[in-house]
Structure formats: structure tokens, C-alpha cells
Design a protein around this motif. Structure first.
Motif, mmCIF file in Angstrom:
data_model
loop_
_atom_site.group_PDB
_atom_site.id
_atom_site.type_symbol
_atom_site.label_atom_id
_atom_site.label_comp_id
_atom_site.label_asym_id
_atom_site.label_seq_id
_atom_site.Cartn_x
_atom_site.Cartn_y
_atom_site.Cartn_z
ATOM 1 N N LYS A 128 0.758 -1.074 0.040
ATOM 2 C CA LYS A 128 -0.141 0.057 -0.071
ATOM 3 C C LYS A 128 0.904 1.330 0.141
ATOM 4 O O LYS A 128 0.580 2.301 -0.760
ATOM 5 N N GLU A 129 1.862 1.318 0.813
ATOM 6 C CA GLU A 129 2.718 2.425 1.019
ATOM 7 C C GLU A 129 3.843 2.825 0.033
ATOM 8 O O GLU A 129 3.896 3.932 -0.476
ATOM 9 N N VAL A 130 4.133 1.809 -0.842
ATOM 10 C CA VAL A 130 4.943 1.902 -1.594
ATOM 11 C C VAL A 130 4.860 1.366 -3.219
ATOM 12 O O VAL A 130 5.139 2.004 -4.223
ATOM 13 N N TYR A 131 3.870 0.570 -3.445
ATOM 14 C CA TYR A 131 3.636 -0.064 -4.667
ATOM 15 C C TYR A 131 2.036 -0.076 -5.184
ATOM 16 O O TYR A 131 1.647 -0.438 -5.999
ATOM 17 N N HIS A 132 1.427 1.004 -4.535
ATOM 18 C CA HIS A 132 0.114 1.370 -5.125
ATOM 19 C C HIS A 132 -0.831 0.072 -5.104
ATOM 20 O O HIS A 132 -1.690 0.031 -5.847
ATOM 21 N N ASP A 133 -0.647 -1.017 -4.099
ATOM 22 C CA ASP A 133 -1.435 -2.013 -4.222
ATOM 23 C C ASP A 133 -1.310 -2.946 -5.358
ATOM 24 O O ASP A 133 -2.393 -3.723 -5.597
ATOM 25 N N GLU A 142 3.808 -3.941 -9.652
ATOM 26 C CA GLU A 142 4.870 -3.251 -9.300
ATOM 27 C C GLU A 142 5.476 -3.960 -8.177
ATOM 28 O O GLU A 142 6.793 -3.880 -8.271
ATOM 29 N N PHE A 143 4.894 -4.734 -7.482
ATOM 30 C CA PHE A 143 5.796 -5.224 -6.365
ATOM 31 C C PHE A 143 6.848 -6.282 -7.072
ATOM 32 O O PHE A 143 8.026 -6.348 -6.697
ATOM 33 N N PHE A 144 6.282 -7.297 -7.917
ATOM 34 C CA PHE A 144 7.083 -8.189 -8.634
ATOM 35 C C PHE A 144 8.070 -7.556 -9.432
ATOM 36 O O PHE A 144 9.443 -7.788 -9.450
ATOM 37 N N ASP A 145 8.006 -6.231 -9.901
ATOM 38 C CA ASP A 145 8.844 -5.506 -10.544
ATOM 39 C C ASP A 145 10.018 -5.228 -9.796
ATOM 40 O O ASP A 145 11.235 -5.027 -10.355
#
Length: 295
Positions: A204-209, A213-216
Motif C-alpha cells: 500500500k505504501e510503496v507499490y500502490h497495491d 509493481e511489487f514483482f517488478d
């Protein structure tokens, strides 16, 4: 899985009736990514309840005087003791991997025995009709490799991998303004902090849920690692059991030096502790690296 091409993996999975072909995951890079929670979903069904112990390793503390306290140097994962009959996540990865590579093999388990490899066509035909057995094995391995890299999936039997240690977790960054207003604290347990809560917060804080984006970001993390570092992750002997044993020992070490450690006291996290920002930051850094190592 390195012995299989991406095309082979895709063919095996997409031909299976149990492949979770949902639209919400189609942006993920690999068909394996869409199966990451399948094993967790299935363990709560009657047909697959028996697989629950395959998700973790309970290290028996009674063998050690300090009961595997934080920073214990004696506490060790002992395969024959903690994974009897291969019935733990380390054994499951090894056996399901052999099933995939043998192709003719299938896994059977009766009420009074552990799961075993079988290689007859008759047993393969009598396997679950709803799921291609090779696809099933692939989905189990995908999930279990992630499990064995989570520190509290290889941890103390006495607290069930942190499940019985209830704590308060800050779901947002603690600010100076929180002096008069307590930070938002989630009453949870230590295992869930490492399985879900810390990841939910950083998402939520970094990867806009966004899973994408998280896996990137994991890929970026990998690209910043040296070839020497990455190659060192792959050194674990020739047998699959040797690899899983090494992964398990790494996770246990991280459980004892990070997950179980109260960063304020440098002692064991106690029931009803309030976890600090430092604990969260350390946890996220460990989780990020372990996810990268798990692939």
C-alpha cells in the motif's frame, strides 16, 4: 523446475482443469505466478487437508537447553528428526520435484502412511480427476518453495511458527503527531505479520497495491545483486534434498535473528508486544530478499 522450459510449464498448467485461469492475474509474467495461492486454498478442502504439514517445518525445541531462543547458536534443523518420512515442506519440494521430472509418478497417501512416489499408470489414472497430476505437482512446488523461504515457516514447534505469539503491528508509519493519537495498531500474530501484514503495508505504501509493481521491484532488486551473490544462492549440493535443507536452515537462522527478535530489547518478541518501525523495516528487507531468492 529449471529442467523444464517455460513452454513446457505453460503447456502442463494450461491443460489442467484445476489451473486458476482468472483475469485478475493475467498481467503477471508467468503462468506459475497465477498458481501461487492454490496450495493454500486447497489445504482447507477435505481432499487436501492432509497437505497442511507440508507447508512448514516444526523444529523440535526440546533438543536444546535454550529452547531455540532468539540468537540461539545451537538450534538447528535436523532433517530426520524434523521432517520424518519427508513429511514437511523440505520433503514435499523434493518429492513433488521428482514427480514432475519422472512424469509417470504420482503421489499417494493413505490414513496411516506418509505420501510416497508411485510410478504406475493405474495409480496415475486413479489420482484426482479434477487436476492433472503434473500440474498439481507444479503448483505445489511453486507454493512450497515460497513457504520454505519464509523464516517463520521453518521455526519453533512450541509457538507453531509464531502463530501463538499475538502482537500489535503498526499498519502505517508512526509519526511525531502520533504522540497524542496512537498509531493504527493491528492485533495479529507474529506468523501473520511475516506472511501477510508486512507485505500488505509495503504494498500500500510503496507499490500502490499493485502486484505487478511489487514483482517488478523484486526484479530490480535482483538486477542490483552481484552475479557472485546470486550464484551463491544456487550452491546447495546436487540432490534436491540438499537444496531444501539449505533453504530451511537459512530460514531458521532468519527466524532466530530477525523474526523472533524484539528490536527494542534484542530479546524474544513477547506476547502482546508492540512491534516497532525498526522491526517492520528489517522484516521488509528480509522478506524482499527471500522472495527474490525463492524466484
Amino acid at each position: 523446475l529449471g529442467a523444464l522450459s517455460q513452454n513446457a510449464i505453460r503447456t502442463i498448467l494450461l491443460s489442467s482443469p484445476c489451473y486458476p485461469n482468472n483475469n485478475t492475474s493475467t498481467k503477471l509474467s508467468s503462468p506459475l505466478a497465477q498458481t501461487s495461492t492454490w496450495a493454500d486454498d486447497m489445504r482447507y478442502t477435505q481432499a487436501y487437508q492432509w497437505t497442511t504439514p507440508l507447508h512448514y517445518i516444526d523444529v523440535q525445541e526440546k533438543s536444546y537447553e535454550d529452547r531455540c531462543a532468539a540468537f540461539s547458536r545451537d538450534c538447528q534443523f535436523v532433517y530426520d528428526r524434523d521432517c520424518a518420512n519427508d513429511f514437511c515442506v523440505a520433503g514435499a519440494i523434493a518429492n513433488y520435484t521428482r514427480q514432475i521430472l519422472l512424469q509417470e509418478a504420482t503421489i499417494r497417501r493413505t490414513k496411516n502412511e506418509s505420501f510416497h512416489l508411485r510410478s504406475t499408470r493405474d495409480m496415475q489414472q486413479r489420482a484426482t480427476k479434477s487436476c492433472n497430476v503434473d500440474a498439481e505437482a507444479l503448483m505445489f512446488v511453486t507454493h512450497f518453495v515460497g513457504d520454505i523461504h519464509q523464516p517463520l515457516h521453518v521455526s519453533r514447534a512450541g509457538d507453531k511458527g509464531g502463530n501463538t505469539i499475538h502482537v500489535y503491528f503498526p499498519t502505517r508509519k508512526i509519526q511525531i503527531l502520533d504522540v497524542d493519537r496512537p498509531p493504527h495498531l493491528l492485533y495479529t500474530n507474529l506468523h501473520k505479520v511475516w506472511d501477510e501484514d508486512a507485505i500488505d503495508r509495503v504494498m500500500k505504501e510503496v507499490y500502490h497495491d499493485s502486484q505487478v509493481e511489487f514483482f517488478d521491484a523484486i526484479q530490480v532488486f535482483l538486477s542490483n545483486e552481484t552475479t557472485e551473490d546470486i550464484n551463491s544462492w544456487l550452491i546447495c549440493g546436487n540432490a534436491s534434498e540438499a537444496c531444501t535443507t539449505e533453504w530451511a536452515r537459512e530460514s531458521l537462522n532468519l527466524a532466530l535473528t530477525a523474526a523472533y527478535v524484539n528490536t527494542n530489547t534484542e530479546q524474544d518478541v513477547q506476547i502482546n508486544s508492540i512491534l516497532s518501525e525498526e522491526y517492520y523495516d528489517l522484516g521488509v528487507s528480509v522478506i524482499r530478499k527471500r522472495l527474490a531468492q525463492a524466484g
